[in-house]
Design an enzyme around this catalytic site. Structure first.
Site, PDB file in Angstrom:
ATOM      1  N   GLU A 313     -57.358  10.761  12.317  1.00 55.02           N
ATOM      2  CA  GLU A 313     -58.556  10.430  13.266  1.00 55.02           C
ATOM      3  C   GLU A 313     -58.491   8.747  13.684  1.00 55.02           C
ATOM      4  O   GLU A 313     -59.311   8.206  13.674  1.00 55.02           O
ATOM      5  CB  GLU A 313     -59.560  10.301  12.152  1.00 55.02           C
ATOM      6  N   HIS A 341     -64.700  12.383  11.502  1.00 53.50           N
ATOM      7  CA  HIS A 341     -64.189  11.304  11.129  1.00 53.50           C
ATOM      8  C   HIS A 341     -64.682   9.814  11.718  1.00 53.50           C
ATOM      9  O   HIS A 341     -64.922   8.823  11.124  1.00 53.50           O
ATOM     10  CB  HIS A 341     -62.948  10.955  11.123  1.00 53.50           C
ATOM     11  N   TYR A 424     -61.418  17.066  -0.036  1.00 53.39           N
ATOM     12  CA  TYR A 424     -61.969  17.776   1.144  1.00 53.39           C
ATOM     13  C   TYR A 424     -62.889  19.005   0.868  1.00 53.39           C
ATOM     14  O   TYR A 424     -64.049  18.773   1.102  1.00 53.39           O
ATOM     15  CB  TYR A 424     -60.689  18.507   1.952  1.00 53.39           C
TER      16      TYR A 424
HETATM   17  N1  BES Z   1     -57.068  11.750   7.552  1.00 60.19           N
HETATM   18  C1  BES Z   1     -56.585  13.023   7.370  1.00 60.19           C
HETATM   19  C2  BES Z   1     -55.159  13.194   7.431  1.00 60.19           C
HETATM   20  C3  BES Z   1     -54.398  12.351   6.376  1.00 60.19           C
HETATM   21  C4  BES Z   1     -54.780  12.275   5.075  1.00 60.19           C
HETATM   22  C5  BES Z   1     -53.342  11.509   6.495  1.00 60.19           C
HETATM   23  C6  BES Z   1     -53.953  11.574   4.011  1.00 60.19           C
HETATM   24  C7  BES Z   1     -52.753  10.649   5.676  1.00 60.19           C
HETATM   25  C8  BES Z   1     -53.104  10.882   4.189  1.00 60.19           C
HETATM   26  C9  BES Z   1     -57.125  13.920   8.723  1.00 60.19           C
HETATM   27  O1  BES Z   1     -58.508  13.713   8.870  1.00 60.19           O
HETATM   28  C10 BES Z   1     -56.816  15.384   7.912  1.00 60.19           C
HETATM   29  O2  BES Z   1     -57.942  15.477   6.992  1.00 60.19           O
HETATM   30  N2  BES Z   1     -56.458  16.109   8.532  1.00 60.19           N
HETATM   31  C11 BES Z   1     -56.297  17.533   8.069  1.00 60.19           C
HETATM   32  C12 BES Z   1     -57.124  18.282   8.929  1.00 60.19           C
HETATM   33  C13 BES Z   1     -58.325  18.741   8.195  1.00 60.19           C
HETATM   34  C14 BES Z   1     -59.203  19.970   9.113  1.00 60.19           C
HETATM   35  C15 BES Z   1     -58.445  19.359   6.786  1.00 60.19           C
HETATM   36  C16 BES Z   1     -55.025  17.862   8.223  1.00 60.19           C
HETATM   37  O3  BES Z   1     -54.129  17.288   8.658  1.00 60.19           O
HETATM   38  O4  BES Z   1     -54.470  19.065   7.812  1.00 60.19           O
HETATM   39 ZN    ZN Z   2     -59.686  14.334   7.386  1.00 59.95          ZN
END
Ligand code: BES
Ligand code: ZN
Length: 645
Positions: A313, A341, A424
């Site tokens: 994000e 986000h 999550y």
């Molecule tokens: N902020 C996260 C990605 C992240 C998490 C980077 C922990 C570094 C450490 C991002 O917003 C995220 O959650 N991405 C998910 C998608 C979501 C729909 C569950 C992903 O990358 O799968």
């Molecule tokens: Zn996220």
């Protein structure tokens, strides 16, 4: 439907009761109290009077806070380093402070100067020992109340937050590519700074790149910038360091509307703009619920396949994996998530990784509301149902029970451990529970108030609970009990107050699946024509252990699952194929592992291969695939092999 009507009338009744007994509290900041509260019984959830220490930073941010970062960097592809100068503007919390401690990881610090009373002078500094997670402390001795420090440095070619791709590793094959990934603690591999979500900074930057490349950052930039290798950026809104971001390469841009657009390599630019064409509607949906988008532009960049996440994000410039381009918009919940986000996470930020659920759980909740608004309750329920299944698996496999409560334990080993399905899906289901108990009429404005109240601040779980108590619970004290809230936030496992999703569409899929498993129909007779990606995922995830190789062959013959071009479906299929030893999936799995670097898929695939006696096969694939993986992914997969040894 009738269910909803009953819920509303009970709510109205308890509202009336609550109004007689207790006044709603005012919107307090952390640590403030109102006269009403002073006379009321002790609050159940007190806001912390001071922010907790972040164990993953060396920074002495409770004495001195960096306010602004100015970067001036040369992007040197030949050496794979960023080389230049960082200037940090300082605010003194403690006017007696004489030492500034910054986070640094693999940085080559050439010189440090400090500016006091308008004069620059050399400042003595030391770089502490290298911790495998935190990197090193950069301690700078400051002349009296120096307002700025100027650090001349270069990054390492091994910097964990940067991936340098050779031209052959891009789709275009002609130009190199660089992109960053700084969450949760890799910004310190790009620049010396206070790398904690408790501190927010504004930033400005100049990047010098080879003239044929374009550079973008998580900041405002000139939309008409000519491609000349000289780029300037400005982020006037304060953000935590993990939201700094940059990408440099040969990519194009396509507008979706006047403030939303997508950057991508040529081969995928039109497809990306088409896949993400509903983004404006997603923005409208969130604006209507939680107030206007505050960051100006919302652009997206589709990165090379080695990007280790589904999405990231970065403000004004969300980073996305190309595996989202399925052709049917079936995986765009990730876009809804990253956009969400912009409220939960970027505007109101967890001040500590122990509180990661404040970022990810709230965002997953908002994401699901967006999917419901745009595509209907049916799709939203399917997505929640898939989430619940993976939450159950995560809880069952957790290494320690403490990792299954929303608030992570004080002795969290690595910030990554805070980003499981517990934060999550667990966070989302907790908010769904509150939504059901208080009703959307009260819950939606409450959440909007929370985003407004804590905008551009970093908060803890306890700040949220205190705000919740004063601004939602106080209005309707009977809606929930403290025990119920504590079970979600502080106690391990999935509370029995969960609003378990029931999907009619999935029930039909299961009925078909059972007929096939019982041998009553052939795979080709399954009524799959109208199945969405979600229905396929439900079907695949529910395949039982111990299925025969012949049954795999029946499915594969009918639907060519081993070669699915949908990364989620392919992943779900490979997981089952690995567990059952279905050989024909192995060659396609090899190509998948060679071409996809998204951690969510590849970590579990390698772990499953190791677990199911294919360690050597997996190690051989990894040896070939490794140079293409992101440094973060390389480390994580090495850990998977090491654990098994
Ligand atoms: N902020 C996260 C990605 C992240 C998490 C980077 C922990 C570094 C450490 C991002 O917003 C995220 O959650 N991405 C998910 C998608 C979501 C729909 C569950 C992903 O990358 O799968
Ligand atoms: Zn996220």
């Amino acid at each position: 439907m009738s269910h909803r009507v009953v819920a509303v009338s009970i709510l109205a009744l308890s509202f009336a009761l609550a109004a007689c007994s207790q006044e709603p509290g005012a919107a307090n900041g952390p640590g403030e109290t109102t006269p009403e509260q002073a006379t009321a019984p002790t609050p159940v959830y007190a806001a912390p009077t001071e922010q907790p220490v972040d164990p993953f930073t060396y920074a002495n941010y409770r004495q001195i806070r960096v306010r602004h970062l100015d970067l001036n960097l040369d992007v040197l592809f030949d050496e794979k380093v960023l080389d230049g100068v960082a200037v940090l503007d300082l605010d003194y919390v403690d006017s007696d402070a004489t030492v500034l401690v910054l986070d640094a990881n693999d940085l080559d610090i050439k010189s440090v100067e400090a500016n006091a009373n308008g004069e620059w002078s050399a400042a003595p500094f030391t770089l502490g020992p290298d911790d495998p997670i935190k990197g090193s402390a950069l301690e700078i001795e400051l002349p009296d109340m120096a307002a700025r420090v100027r650090i001349t440095y270069r990054t390492s070619s091994e910097a964990e937050g940067l991936q340098w791709l050779a031209p052959e590793q891009t789709a275009g094959k002609e130009h190199p590519f660089l992109f960053s990934q700084f969450q949760p603690l890799y910004a310190r591999t790009m620049a010396p700074l206070q790398d904690t979500p408790a501190v927010r900074i504004t930033y400005s930057a100049k990047l010098k790149t080879p003239p044929e490349l374009i550079a973008v950052m998580s900041a405002a930039q000139d939309p008409d910038a000519t491609r000349d290798g000289d780029y300037s950026f400005d982020m006037p809104q304060p953000i935590p360091a993990y939201l700094l971001a940059l990408a440099v390469g040969d990519f194009g841009f396509k507008a979706i509307n006047d403030h939303i657009g997508v950057y991508a390599e040529d081969y995928i630019l039109d497809a990306s703009a088409a896949e993400f064409e509903d983004t404006p509607k997603m923005e409208e949906a969130i604006n209507a619920l939680y107030g206007p988008y505050k960051w100006g532009r919302f652009d997206m960049i589709v990165l090379p396949p080695s990007f280790p996440f589904g999405g990231m994000e970065n403000p004004r410039l969300t980073f996305l994996t190309p595996t989202l381009i399925a052709g049917d918009k079936s995986l765009t919940n990730v876009v809804a998530h990253e956009l969400a986000h912009s409220w939960s996470g970027n505007l109101v930020t967890n001040s500590n990784w122990r509180d990661a659920w404040l970022n990810e759980g709230f965002t997953s909740y908002v994401e699901n509301r967006v999917m419901e608004t745009l595509y209907g309750e049916g799709r939203a329920v399917m997505e929640r149902s898939l989430d619940l299944a993976s939450l159950k698996r995560t809880v069952a496999e957790a290494e320690r029970p403490e990792l299954t409560a929303l608030k992570m334990p004080a002795d969290l080993a690595h910030p990554d451990d805070a980003f499981s399905q517990v934060s999550y899906a667990g966070g989302m289901f907790f908010l769904k529970f509150l939504e059901a108990r208080f009703g959307r009429d009260a819950f939606d404005p409450f959440l909007r108030g929370y985003f407004d109240h804590f905008a551009f601040k970093s908060v803890t779980t306890e700040d949220f609970l205190n705000y919740f108590e004063n601004n939602l619970w106080a209005n309707n004290p009977d809606a929930v009990t403290k025990e119920e809230i504590d079970a979600w936030v502080y106690e391990p496992g999935i509370p029995d107050t969960i609003e378990a999703p029931t999907s009619d569409a999935f029930a039909k899929v299961s009925a078909q699946e059972n007929l096939w498993l019982a041998g009553e129909i052939l795979a080709a007779d399954l009524k799959t024509d109208a199945w969405s990606t979600h229905e396929w995922l439900h079907f695949l995830n529910a395949l039982p252990d111990g299925m025969m190789v012949e049954q795999f062959a029946d499915l594969d013959g009918a639907y060519d699952l081993s070669n699915s071009q949908n990364a989620e479906i392919a992943f779900a299929w490979y997981m089952k194929a690995i567990a059952a030893g279905y050989e024909p999936a192995m060659a396609p799995l090899d190509s998948f592992l060679m071409s996809v670097g998204r951690g969510k898929f590849i970590y579990r695939l390698y772990a499953a291969l190791v677990e199911h006696d294919r360690r050597d096969w997996a190690a051989e694939v990894f040896a070939r695939a490794r140079p293409g993986y992101h440094p973060i992914a390389q480390r994580r997969i090495e850990e998977i092999f090491a654990k098994a040894d």
